[in-house]
Write a protein that holds these residues in place. Structure first.
Motif, PDB file in Angstrom:
ATOM      1  N   MET A 158       0.841  -1.195   0.000  1.00 38.75           N
ATOM      2  CA  MET A 158       0.000   0.000   0.000  1.00 38.75           C
ATOM      3  C   MET A 158       0.880   1.251   0.000  1.00 38.75           C
ATOM      4  SD  MET A 158      -2.934   1.134   2.767  1.00 38.75           S
ATOM      5  CE  MET A 158      -3.853  -0.376   2.479  1.00 38.75           C
ATOM      6  N   THR A 159       0.518   2.237  -0.814  1.00 35.88           N
ATOM      7  CA  THR A 159       1.270   3.487  -0.880  1.00 35.88           C
ATOM      8  C   THR A 159       1.197   4.228   0.447  1.00 35.88           C
ATOM      9  OG1 THR A 159       0.762   3.672  -3.225  1.00 35.88           O
ATOM     10  CG2 THR A 159       1.523   5.657  -2.122  1.00 35.88           C
ATOM     11  N   ALA A 160       2.324   4.803   0.880  1.00 36.84           N
ATOM     12  CA  ALA A 160       2.350   5.557   2.129  1.00 36.84           C
ATOM     13  C   ALA A 160       1.444   6.778   2.009  1.00 36.84           C
ATOM     14  CB  ALA A 160       3.775   5.978   2.448  1.00 36.84           C
ATOM     15  N   THR A 161       0.804   7.129   3.115  1.00 37.94           N
ATOM     16  CA  THR A 161      -0.060   8.304   3.143  1.00 37.94           C
ATOM     17  C   THR A 161       0.787   9.563   3.020  1.00 37.94           C
ATOM     18  OG1 THR A 161      -1.612   7.134   4.574  1.00 37.94           O
ATOM     19  CG2 THR A 161      -1.801   9.526   4.484  1.00 37.94           C
ATOM     20  N   ARG A 162       0.345  10.474   2.178  1.00 35.62           N
ATOM     21  CA  ARG A 162       1.060  11.734   1.966  1.00 35.62           C
ATOM     22  C   ARG A 162       0.268  12.872   2.598  1.00 35.62           C
ATOM     23  NH1 ARG A 162       1.643  12.377  -4.251  1.00 35.62           N
ATOM     24  NH2 ARG A 162      -0.480  11.545  -4.202  1.00 35.62           N
ATOM     25  N   TYR A 163       0.899  13.569   3.530  1.00 34.12           N
ATOM     26  CA  TYR A 163       0.245  14.665   4.235  1.00 34.12           C
ATOM     27  C   TYR A 163       0.779  16.007   3.740  1.00 34.12           C
ATOM     28  CZ  TYR A 163      -1.383  11.141   7.555  1.00 34.12           C
ATOM     29  OH  TYR A 163      -1.991  10.044   8.133  1.00 34.12           O
ATOM     30  N   SER A 164      -0.123  16.973   3.589  1.00 36.39           N
ATOM     31  CA  SER A 164       0.271  18.338   3.233  1.00 36.39           C
ATOM     32  C   SER A 164      -0.289  19.309   4.265  1.00 36.39           C
ATOM     33  CB  SER A 164      -0.213  18.712   1.823  1.00 36.39           C
ATOM     34  OG  SER A 164      -1.623  18.671   1.741  1.00 36.39           O
ATOM     35  N   VAL A 165       0.440  20.371   4.500  1.00 39.68           N
ATOM     36  CA  VAL A 165       0.079  21.353   5.530  1.00 39.68           C
ATOM     37  C   VAL A 165      -0.669  22.513   4.890  1.00 39.68           C
ATOM     38  CG1 VAL A 165       0.983  22.967   7.243  1.00 39.68           C
ATOM     39  CG2 VAL A 165       2.090  20.738   6.919  1.00 39.68           C
ATOM     40  N   ASN A 166      -1.874  22.793   5.376  1.00 38.22           N
ATOM     41  CA  ASN A 166      -2.581  23.976   4.896  1.00 38.22           C
ATOM     42  C   ASN A 166      -1.993  25.202   5.584  1.00 38.22           C
ATOM     43  OD1 ASN A 166      -4.591  26.171   4.741  1.00 38.22           O
ATOM     44  ND2 ASN A 166      -5.761  24.648   3.598  1.00 38.22           N
ATOM     45  N   CYS A 167      -1.221  25.950   4.833  1.00 29.82           N
ATOM     46  CA  CYS A 167      -0.477  27.083   5.395  1.00 29.82           C
ATOM     47  C   CYS A 167      -1.314  28.341   5.548  1.00 29.82           C
ATOM     48  CB  CYS A 167       0.753  27.377   4.528  1.00 29.82           C
ATOM     49  SG  CYS A 167       2.028  26.116   4.637  1.00 29.82           S
ATOM     50  N   ALA A 197       1.790  25.097  20.307  1.00 30.99           N
ATOM     51  CA  ALA A 197       3.230  24.930  20.469  1.00 30.99           C
ATOM     52  C   ALA A 197       3.760  23.817  19.578  1.00 30.99           C
ATOM     53  CB  ALA A 197       3.553  24.634  21.931  1.00 30.99           C
ATOM     54  N   ASP A 198       2.954  22.778  19.347  1.00 26.08           N
ATOM     55  CA  ASP A 198       3.368  21.674  18.485  1.00 26.08           C
ATOM     56  C   ASP A 198       2.153  21.163  17.719  1.00 26.08           C
ATOM     57  OD1 ASP A 198       4.537  19.597  17.166  1.00 26.08           O
ATOM     58  OD2 ASP A 198       5.231  18.531  18.954  1.00 26.08           O
ATOM     59  N   PRO A 199       1.789  21.847  16.632  1.00 21.49           N
ATOM     60  CA  PRO A 199       0.562  21.482  15.915  1.00 21.49           C
ATOM     61  C   PRO A 199       0.637  20.139  15.194  1.00 21.49           C
ATOM     62  CG  PRO A 199       1.770  23.160  14.714  1.00 21.49           C
ATOM     63  CD  PRO A 199       2.447  23.017  16.042  1.00 21.49           C
ATOM     64  N   PHE A 200       1.832  19.544  15.136  1.00 19.27           N
ATOM     65  CA  PHE A 200       1.987  18.269  14.445  1.00 19.27           C
ATOM     66  C   PHE A 200       2.358  17.140  15.401  1.00 19.27           C
ATOM     67  CE2 PHE A 200       3.593  21.697  11.517  1.00 19.27           C
ATOM     68  CZ  PHE A 200       2.425  21.808  10.788  1.00 19.27           C
ATOM     69  N   ALA A 201       2.109  17.332  16.687  1.00 20.87           N
ATOM     70  CA  ALA A 201       2.516  16.345  17.691  1.00 20.87           C
ATOM     71  C   ALA A 201       1.870  14.987  17.457  1.00 20.87           C
ATOM     72  CB  ALA A 201       2.164  16.858  19.087  1.00 20.87           C
ATOM     73  N   TRP A 202       0.696  14.981  16.875  1.00 15.99           N
ATOM     74  CA  TRP A 202      -0.043  13.732  16.678  1.00 15.99           C
ATOM     75  C   TRP A 202       0.600  12.822  15.637  1.00 15.99           C
ATOM     76  CZ3 TRP A 202      -2.289  12.380  11.944  1.00 15.99           C
ATOM     77  CH2 TRP A 202      -2.215  13.373  10.952  1.00 15.99           C
ATOM     78  N   LEU A 203       1.439  13.386  14.769  1.00 16.32           N
ATOM     79  CA  LEU A 203       1.979  12.631  13.638  1.00 16.32           C
ATOM     80  C   LEU A 203       3.488  12.471  13.797  1.00 16.32           C
ATOM     81  CD1 LEU A 203       1.208  11.377  10.865  1.00 16.32           C
ATOM     82  CD2 LEU A 203       1.823  13.570   9.824  1.00 16.32           C
ATOM     83  N   PRO A 204       3.982  11.266  14.025  1.00 15.72           N
ATOM     84  CA  PRO A 204       5.426  11.067  14.160  1.00 15.72           C
ATOM     85  C   PRO A 204       6.174  11.617  12.951  1.00 15.72           C
ATOM     86  CG  PRO A 204       4.239   9.073  14.772  1.00 15.72           C
ATOM     87  CD  PRO A 204       3.228  10.008  14.172  1.00 15.72           C
ATOM     88  N   ARG A 205       7.318  12.197  13.199  1.00 14.21           N
ATOM     89  CA  ARG A 205       8.076  12.823  12.121  1.00 14.21           C
ATOM     90  C   ARG A 205       8.378  11.850  10.990  1.00 14.21           C
ATOM     91  NH1 ARG A 205      10.858  17.715  11.881  1.00 14.21           N
ATOM     92  NH2 ARG A 205      12.305  17.813  10.137  1.00 14.21           N
ATOM     93  N   ALA A 206       8.587  10.605  11.322  1.00 16.65           N
ATOM     94  CA  ALA A 206       8.918   9.607  10.303  1.00 16.65           C
ATOM     95  C   ALA A 206       7.773   9.399   9.312  1.00 16.65           C
ATOM     96  CB  ALA A 206       9.265   8.278  10.966  1.00 16.65           C
ATOM     97  N   ARG A 207       6.551   9.838   9.667  1.00 18.50           N
ATOM     98  CA  ARG A 207       5.402   9.646   8.785  1.00 18.50           C
ATOM     99  C   ARG A 207       5.027  10.913   8.009  1.00 18.50           C
ATOM    100  NH1 ARG A 207       0.593   7.783  12.105  1.00 18.50           N
ATOM    101  NH2 ARG A 207      -0.344   7.796  10.031  1.00 18.50           N
ATOM    102  N   ARG A 208       5.777  11.980   8.214  1.00 17.66           N
ATOM    103  CA  ARG A 208       5.390  13.268   7.604  1.00 17.66           C
ATOM    104  C   ARG A 208       5.863  13.408   6.165  1.00 17.66           C
ATOM    105  NH1 ARG A 208       6.868  17.192  12.810  1.00 17.66           N
ATOM    106  NH2 ARG A 208       5.579  16.022  14.309  1.00 17.66           N
TER     107      ARG A 208
END
Length: 271
Positions: A1-10, A256-267
């Motif tokens: 399965m292709t890895a999920t790709r996340y993008s940040v709404n800036c 302070a950490d809006p991406f805390a829920w997502l491990p860096r390795a998955r970003r």
């Protein structure tokens, strides 16, 4: 399965920074994609403004994964120009510059917010106008392989597209193949749509996905929505596009950490 790709709404995240610095900040946080609401004050910004915006994307080394057409004064309550008779001309004037930005950045997903109901028109007339404008937008971005996105939205009673079925009806009235559903699980959930049923019914119509938890519209894990499962189900159903992070930090910890829920390795999109 292709890895999920996340993008940040800036446009909704990293707002403590100037807009021009947000793509680089998203990259520094480990992401390869960004998306934006319309970042200019008018439908037809000067070329130097457009060039400066494009440079913020290319210099940061990120992919622009989504861009809104001009939607009017969003903080003031506007939600798009597509079905708004008095401002239809502004929407049409916007088509060329949006397409040029897409061509310069490789972006192919363009969100056309439908517009609120207005007192000086009828719903039928607005829907007819929207069909014309969505078709014009689809033809404009078709030359760069683009797709127009139509989105159900919550929190604005005058906005008529509340469910996936509402958006699909608007898409079908326009009659162009390169118009797809923007599947925002936050808006759908808040509006009472059955996200699982909608995902199953319209799997082949979903052209972009956005996520935020509810209540609160904060990062996943702060509310009650089964976002992780929905993302897995979308992938299992064939969706391999970007997942837009379109949430608003509601607490000091989240800010302070809006991406805390997502491990860096998955970003990163390459993981």
């Amino acid at each position: 399965m292709t890895a999920t790709r996340y993008s940040v709404n800036c446009s909704i995240l990293l707002t403590d920074l100037p807009l021009a610095e947000r793509p680089a900040a998203a990259k520094a946080a480990g992401f390869d994609g960004v998306e934006f609401w319309w970042p200019f004050a008018t439908s037809t910004p000067a070329q130097d403004e457009v060039d400066a915006f494009v440079r913020t994307i290319t210099d940061a080394g990120v992919q622009l994964t989504g861009l809104n057409f001009n939607a009017g004064n969003m903080p003031g309550g506007d939600r798009g120009l597509v079905s708004w008779p008095a401002r239809s001309g502004e929407f049409r004037d916007n088509l060329d510059v949006v397409t040029r930005i897409g061509e310069a950045t490789g972006c192919t997903g363009f969100n056309a917010l439908y517009g609120n109901r207005v007192e000086d028109s009828t719903p039928a007339a607005q829907d007819d106008l929207a069909a014309e404008n969505l078709a014009l937008a689809a033809r404009a971005v078709a030359r760069i392989g683009g797709t127009v996105l139509v989105e159900p939205v919550s929190g604005t009673p005058a906005y008529p597209l509340k469910t996936s079925a509402d958006a699909i009806a608007a898409i079908d009235r326009a009659g162009e193949e390169n118009i797809g559903l923007l599947f925002d699980v936050f808006h759908l959930s808040v509006n009472g749509d059955d996200v699982d049923a909608a995902r199953a019914a319209y799997a082949d119509r979903i052209a972009h996905v956005q996520i935020a938890d509810a209540p609160g519209r904060d990062q996943p894990g702060t509310g009650d929505l089964p976002i992780a499962r929905w993302v897995e189900d979308l992938a299992a159903g064939g969706y391999d596009g970007w997942i837009g992070l379109e949430y608003k930090p509601a607490t000091e910890q989240s800010a302070a950490d809006p991406f805390a829920w997502l491990p860096r390795a998955r970003r990163s999109a390459s993981n």
